[in-house]
Design an enzyme around this catalytic site. Structure first.
Site, PDB file in Angstrom:
ATOM      1  N   GLU A  78      14.220 127.232 -45.706  1.00  0.00           N
ATOM      2  CA  GLU A  78      13.348 127.758 -46.765  1.00  0.00           C
ATOM      3  C   GLU A  78      12.991 129.217 -46.509  1.00  0.00           C
ATOM      4  O   GLU A  78      12.961 130.026 -47.432  1.00  0.00           O
ATOM      5  CB  GLU A  78      12.069 126.904 -46.853  1.00  0.00           C
ATOM      6  CG  GLU A  78      11.157 127.255 -48.020  1.00  0.00           C
ATOM      7  CD  GLU A  78      10.041 126.231 -48.225  1.00  0.00           C
ATOM      8  OE1 GLU A  78       9.996 125.226 -47.483  1.00  0.00           O
ATOM      9  OE2 GLU A  78       9.219 126.439 -49.135  1.00  0.00           O
ATOM     10  N   ASP A  97     -10.185 109.051 -40.764  1.00  0.00           N
ATOM     11  CA  ASP A  97     -10.167 108.897 -39.303  1.00  0.00           C
ATOM     12  C   ASP A  97     -11.488 109.389 -38.701  1.00  0.00           C
ATOM     13  O   ASP A  97     -11.932 108.896 -37.678  1.00  0.00           O
ATOM     14  CB  ASP A  97      -8.941 109.541 -38.659  1.00  0.00           C
ATOM     15  CG  ASP A  97      -8.699 110.967 -39.088  1.00  0.00           C
ATOM     16  OD1 ASP A  97      -9.407 111.455 -39.991  1.00  0.00           O
ATOM     17  OD2 ASP A  97      -7.785 111.595 -38.537  1.00  0.00           O
ATOM     18  N   HIS A  98     -12.119 110.352 -39.369  1.00  0.00           N
ATOM     19  CA  HIS A  98     -13.407 110.883 -38.886  1.00  0.00           C
ATOM     20  C   HIS A  98     -14.005 111.746 -39.977  1.00  0.00           C
ATOM     21  O   HIS A  98     -13.338 112.067 -40.955  1.00  0.00           O
ATOM     22  CB  HIS A  98     -13.208 111.717 -37.617  1.00  0.00           C
ATOM     23  CG  HIS A  98     -12.191 112.793 -37.825  1.00  0.00           C
ATOM     24  ND1 HIS A  98     -12.460 113.916 -38.571  1.00  0.00           N
ATOM     25  CD2 HIS A  98     -10.888 112.880 -37.465  1.00  0.00           C
ATOM     26  CE1 HIS A  98     -11.365 114.660 -38.626  1.00  0.00           C
ATOM     27  NE2 HIS A  98     -10.390 114.056 -37.979  1.00  0.00           N
ATOM     28  N   SER A 126      -8.463 113.519 -34.070  1.00  0.00           N
ATOM     29  CA  SER A 126      -7.628 112.613 -34.871  1.00  0.00           C
ATOM     30  C   SER A 126      -6.665 111.765 -34.047  1.00  0.00           C
ATOM     31  O   SER A 126      -6.235 110.713 -34.511  1.00  0.00           O
ATOM     32  CB  SER A 126      -6.802 113.405 -35.883  1.00  0.00           C
ATOM     33  OG  SER A 126      -7.627 113.994 -36.825  1.00  0.00           O
ATOM     34  N   ASP A 152      -8.743 117.718 -43.904  1.00  0.00           N
ATOM     35  CA  ASP A 152      -9.293 118.100 -42.601  1.00  0.00           C
ATOM     36  C   ASP A 152      -9.083 119.588 -42.312  1.00  0.00           C
ATOM     37  O   ASP A 152      -9.991 120.281 -41.855  1.00  0.00           O
ATOM     38  CB  ASP A 152      -8.603 117.220 -41.547  1.00  0.00           C
ATOM     39  CG  ASP A 152      -8.866 117.650 -40.129  1.00  0.00           C
ATOM     40  OD1 ASP A 152      -9.916 117.281 -39.590  1.00  0.00           O
ATOM     41  OD2 ASP A 152      -8.003 118.338 -39.540  1.00  0.00           O
ATOM     42  N   PHE A 154       9.417 118.981 -45.859  1.00  0.00           N
ATOM     43  CA  PHE A 154       9.302 119.936 -46.957  1.00  0.00           C
ATOM     44  C   PHE A 154       8.700 121.276 -46.573  1.00  0.00           C
ATOM     45  O   PHE A 154       8.547 122.137 -47.415  1.00  0.00           O
ATOM     46  CB  PHE A 154       8.486 119.301 -48.094  1.00  0.00           C
ATOM     47  CG  PHE A 154       9.114 118.035 -48.616  1.00  0.00           C
ATOM     48  CD1 PHE A 154      10.254 118.102 -49.393  1.00  0.00           C
ATOM     49  CD2 PHE A 154       8.590 116.793 -48.292  1.00  0.00           C
ATOM     50  CE1 PHE A 154      10.856 116.951 -49.869  1.00  0.00           C
ATOM     51  CE2 PHE A 154       9.181 115.628 -48.762  1.00  0.00           C
ATOM     52  CZ  PHE A 154      10.320 115.704 -49.558  1.00  0.00           C
ATOM     53  N   GLU A 155       8.345 121.428 -45.333  1.00  0.00           N
ATOM     54  CA  GLU A 155       7.814 122.715 -44.875  1.00  0.00           C
ATOM     55  C   GLU A 155       8.224 122.955 -43.430  1.00  0.00           C
ATOM     56  O   GLU A 155       8.506 122.008 -42.689  1.00  0.00           O
ATOM     57  CB  GLU A 155       6.275 122.732 -44.944  1.00  0.00           C
ATOM     58  CG  GLU A 155       5.693 123.405 -46.164  1.00  0.00           C
ATOM     59  CD  GLU A 155       6.118 124.865 -46.341  1.00  0.00           C
ATOM     60  OE1 GLU A 155       6.214 125.611 -45.353  1.00  0.00           O
ATOM     61  OE2 GLU A 155       6.365 125.238 -47.500  1.00  0.00           O
TER      62      GLU A 155
HETATM   63 ZN   LIG Z   1      -9.495 117.955 -37.630  1.00  0.00          ZN
END
Ligand SMILES: [Zn+2]
Length: 449
Positions: free
Chosen positions: A175, A318-319, A49, A277, A228-229
């Site tokens: 969190e 992207d792929h 990526s 992905d 958020f994570e």
């Molecule tokens: Zn990947």
């Protein structure tokens, strides 16, 4: 989001609406112009990526696992970097005095979003700990990707996951209340506080949970950082169970557009359904496909919030992944189910699922049996694979490009992936496609004579 992923998601969408599924048209499949993107990189037939995102957003193919730099730079080699940084689409928009933003469900420092703003010979250098532990000389490199995001970019909206690379190693995650020392910053910087300080004189806001997100008023907010994570955001199928609550990709996209569209000169926004992905890498098709549907919801919102006469929207991947739709299932057969047709009968007599992978972690040793396929509609089911590999791989075939809006007709055939960046630049008149008013005047008078 290769072709087979889009087809399977389309069928799932239709089946969730009570139809047979195959005839469904996804939101971006309604776009008037379609082409194909060749995703190979400078040194890889099948790319990761980092290189593909660099092609998409910087207009040049480069080497695998590197972001925002040209192919003179060797992976993991800082001495080759100076002078080889690329100017990319958010740079072009900023140079033209316009706004830009990034929305993703991965860490905001992950390969695809990173290519929008960072320059690094190693996509994994998301934080300083990874960089310091690389065991190579860092002379010639910029700082880690999170540091570049705060100090070297000017994104107005940044929404996604990845707090671990922003928090210093004495600050607990808000969190989870823990300290992931392998990732939290070794340089003692709290990059979230640095970001707040940098923009304290603007209408800026940092948020990390859903209730805060809901209280953000786009009309009263000019800069928004939302993490958020601790790492990646949840898959769509797991989102409702998140501890602190997370917005959906569609909700983040809506908020981002409503903030950015206040810029009358225009804006660039990257929206990534980044965990399609990841679920594929785990051979977990159900999570991948529901994340495609979450991405489609985001596209739908973008279409509703923009005017086709003035905003170019490009949807692409992207792929691809080694993901297949196999056998001869009947119309309307559950896309996540067992291939129901009478033919073909596997020579081992054991049924198989319509969806499967060429490789990946779900490889089962020994002879196949019914337990391989019986739970195929369950959330944690992993499709069968042919070759045992820890993480299922990307695939090298072309992916689709769907386009709507100004200059979308430039997406019309089989394109090199880096061409897409130039279409966006040309439509927006930024980067090398900037031309001043005098030039336009001259061209008009030329054509008059
Ligand atoms: Zn990947």
């Amino acid at each position: 989001m290769g072709v087979s992923t889009v087809t399977a998601a389309r069928i799932l969408r239709g089946q969730l609406q009570g139809h047979t599924g195959e005839e469904t048209v996804l939101e971006f499949e309604k776009f008037p112009h379609v082409g194909m993107s060749k995703t190979y990189s400078v040194d890889k037939q099948t790319s990761d990526s980092a290189a593909t995102a660099t092609a998409l957003m910087c207009g040049e193919k480069t080497k695998g696992y590197t972001v925002g730099i040209n192919d003179n730079v060797e992976f993991n080699n800082c001495s080759t970097q100076p002078g080889n940084e690329l100017s990319c689409i958010t740079d072009w928009f900023q140079d033209a005095g316009r706004s830009s933003g990034v929305v993703t469900t991965t860490r905001v420092t992950h390969a695809t979003p990173a290519a929008a703003y960072a320059k690094s010979p190693n996509r994994n250098w998301e934080g300083d700990s990874a960089m310091n532990n690389a065991g190579v000389s860092l002379e010639g490199c910029k700082k880690d990707i999170a540091h570049q995001l705060v100090f070297n970019s000017n994104l107005k909206v940044i929404l996604g996951g990845g707090r671990i690379y922003f928090l210093d190693n004495s600050t607990l995650d808000p969190e989870y209340g823990n300290l992931t020392t392998a990732y939290h910053r070794q340089d003692g910087l709290n990059l979230i506080n640095k970001w707040k300080k940098k923009y304290k004189n603007e209408r800026s806001r940092y948020i990390w949970k859903k209730s805060q997100f809901n209280s953000v008023h786009p009309a009263k907010t000019d800069r928004l950082l939302g993490l958020f994570e601790a790492s990646h955001m949840q898959y769509e199928l797991d989102r409702s169970a998140d501890l602190a609550g997370e917005p959906s990709l569609a909700e983040m996209t809506t908020k981002a557009i409503n903030i950015l569209k206040k810029d009358k000169k225009g804006f660039f926004l990257l929206v990534e359904g980044g965990r399609i992905d990841h679920a594929h890498h785990a051979n977990n098709a159900i999570r991948a496909l529901y994340d495609v549907l979450a991405f489609e919801d985001a596209v739908k919102r973008a279409v509703q919030l923009t005017n086709e006469k003035e905003t170019l929207i490009i949807v692409t991947a992207d792929h691809s992944h080694v993901f297949t739709i196999a056998g001869y299932p009947s119309r309307g057969n559950n896309i996540l189910g067992i291939m129901d047709g009478p033919y073909p009968v596997p020579t081992d007599g054991v049924p198989f699922t319509t969806l499967s992978y060429a490789n990946g972690p779900a490889y089962r040793d020994g002879p196949r049996d019914i337990s391989n396929v019986i739970n195929s509609t369950f959330i944690n089911y992993q499709q069968e694979t042919t070759i045992p590999i820890d993480s299922e791989t990307h695939a090298g075939e072309d992916v689709s490009i769907y386009a709507r809006g100004p200059m979308s007709h430039l997406i019309h055939g089989i394109h090199e992936q880096n061409y897409i960046a130039h279409v966006m630049a040309y439509a927006a008149r930024v980067g090398v496609c900037t031309f001043d008013k005098n030039e336009v005047k001259n061209r008009k008078s030329d054509s008059n004579t």
